[in-house]
Design an enzyme around this catalytic site. Structure first.
Site, PDB file in Angstrom:
ATOM      1  N   HIS A  33      21.066  -0.060  14.200  1.00 35.93           N
ATOM      2  CA  HIS A  33      22.355   0.094  14.863  1.00 35.93           C
ATOM      3  C   HIS A  33      22.444  -0.928  15.997  1.00 35.93           C
ATOM      4  O   HIS A  33      21.435  -1.316  16.580  1.00 35.93           O
ATOM      5  CB  HIS A  33      22.486   1.504  15.453  1.00 35.93           C
ATOM      6  N   ASN A  74       0.802  -1.219   0.000  1.00 36.06           N
ATOM      7  CA  ASN A  74       0.000   0.000   0.000  1.00 36.06           C
ATOM      8  C   ASN A  74       0.838   1.273   0.000  1.00 36.06           C
ATOM      9  O   ASN A  74       2.062   1.217   0.008  1.00 36.06           O
ATOM     10  CB  ASN A  74      -0.929  -0.010   1.202  1.00 36.06           C
TER      11      ASN A  74
END
Lengths: 180, 180, 180
Positions: free
Chosen positions: B98, B67
């Protein structure tokens, strides 16, 4: 006269938000943000799509990375970011809100302080009055309503401490991707 | 020379993200995404405003619907969607983040696998390393940090199993709205 | 013929969403939204970047403020906002979703009613079938899956009652910032 000045200032805010933020060059954006009053240290980057409300009330230290589509709000008080702060994509930091219990739904503001080496994860929301201590980590999607001690990891809605960060914080951030 | 190549690749990423994603025709977008390396099966649609990072590391099966304003990230490992996967508006799927505890705040990546008939609800966030089992459902606004077994329904931040899906999964998705 | 009519209606939806919503003047946007079928009372504002799906199924009372980048969905049933409703930035109100347990992943819709003096906080998501009672408050980032009684404050994913609002609700909202 004051009215005209106000409208012009709103127009510049619109230009900053809609057009400057879409310039695909970091140095151009930073220069224009500085002209609009932002205080920003050395080697910072503010990627595309960001919105700075009241940039003259926002202070960035050195080596900060503000990722794409971030909203930094200086309307309700000083918003201060330290050094080596990493703000992920779509993060929103508010300093202004409404007083829930006020009969007139009045605004209420409070400054926000983000200390050195804080890492704010994707789509987190920081509410007015919060201080994020040195090296704190905010997980993706968290809503931070209270201050966070140094080196703590918070997550959830509302955010709660879920652990402690084990890191010597030996890094210096510098992230200026081309065309971002 | 490698530097110039890199800059050109970044420029193309920018064009894909800012301009191709705004083309209001699905077949044009799909053609250009394919040219940029995306593997995509039959009868898929990727609606407007999506961002594909490292499209050459993203694989879509048949009859997938991605979408509007979805971010698919292939930077940290292969991102694989099976068949009949339904990804709602503003969903973000990360393969790179990270390392929280790393002294140098280094990147850490892991592949993400979305199996057949999975339905990811509005504004959910999928974190690196997650596998969503066949027919799993992710509720709106959930942040998925762990793998989800087949046919389970997860919700919340972080996402937890709140029920089992009772469905024969007898459908074949095909959704290509005009100008979306 | 019906097919051509449908395509034209989709094209107008695209124009509303991509271009009208970017017009930096509230009165222009409101006029065009009204032309497209939206029912909107006196002294309302719908700021930039909003999306109205099926505007002819959306009703706004007087003195409503719909902030930037809000999505109002009228596809699955009537979406009704009362008077003095304050909808913050990036809020999404759905009336249509999929039936989780359906063998064919069919759509399922239900009307949403937002009563007078409700305040919906930043980035909250309201799911189909919900009624927010008079003066209710939805905290930032909440996902509201069940109806909320009058004057209650809800927060979290999924949203739970965390308190009662103490306010005489003596205000009349009117917020039309220039170029927003």
């Amino acid at each position: 006269m004051a009215k005209i000045k106000f409208i012009i200032s709103r127009f510049f805010a619109y230009i900053l938000r809609r057009w400057v933020s879409c310039t695909p060059f970091n140095f151009v954006r930073l220069r224009l943000y500085r002209l609009s009053g932002l205080t920003v240290g050395r080697k910072c980057s503010i990627l595309m799509g960001c919105e700075l409300r009241y940039p003259h009330k926002i202070i960035l230290g050195d080596h900060c990375v503000v990722n794409r589509d971030v909203l930094l709000d200086g309307r309700g008080g000083l918003l201060t970011l330290g050094n080596n702060v990493d703000v992920a994509q779509e993060v929103v930091i508010w300093t202004l809100g409404h007083d829930i219990h006020d009969d007139f739904h009045r605004d209420i503001g409070a400054p926000v302080t983000i200390e050195d080496f804080v890492w704010i994860g994707h789509r987190a929301i920081i509410m007015p009055g919060v201080t994020l201590g040195r090296g704190a980590v905010v997980a993706a999607g968290a809503v931070v309503t209270k201050s966070v001690p140094a080196m703590s990891i918070v997550a959830g809605v509302p955010a709660k401490v879920i652990g402690q960060r084990q890191s010597a914080l030996s890094y210096t951030k510098f992230h200026r991707p081309w065309f971002e």
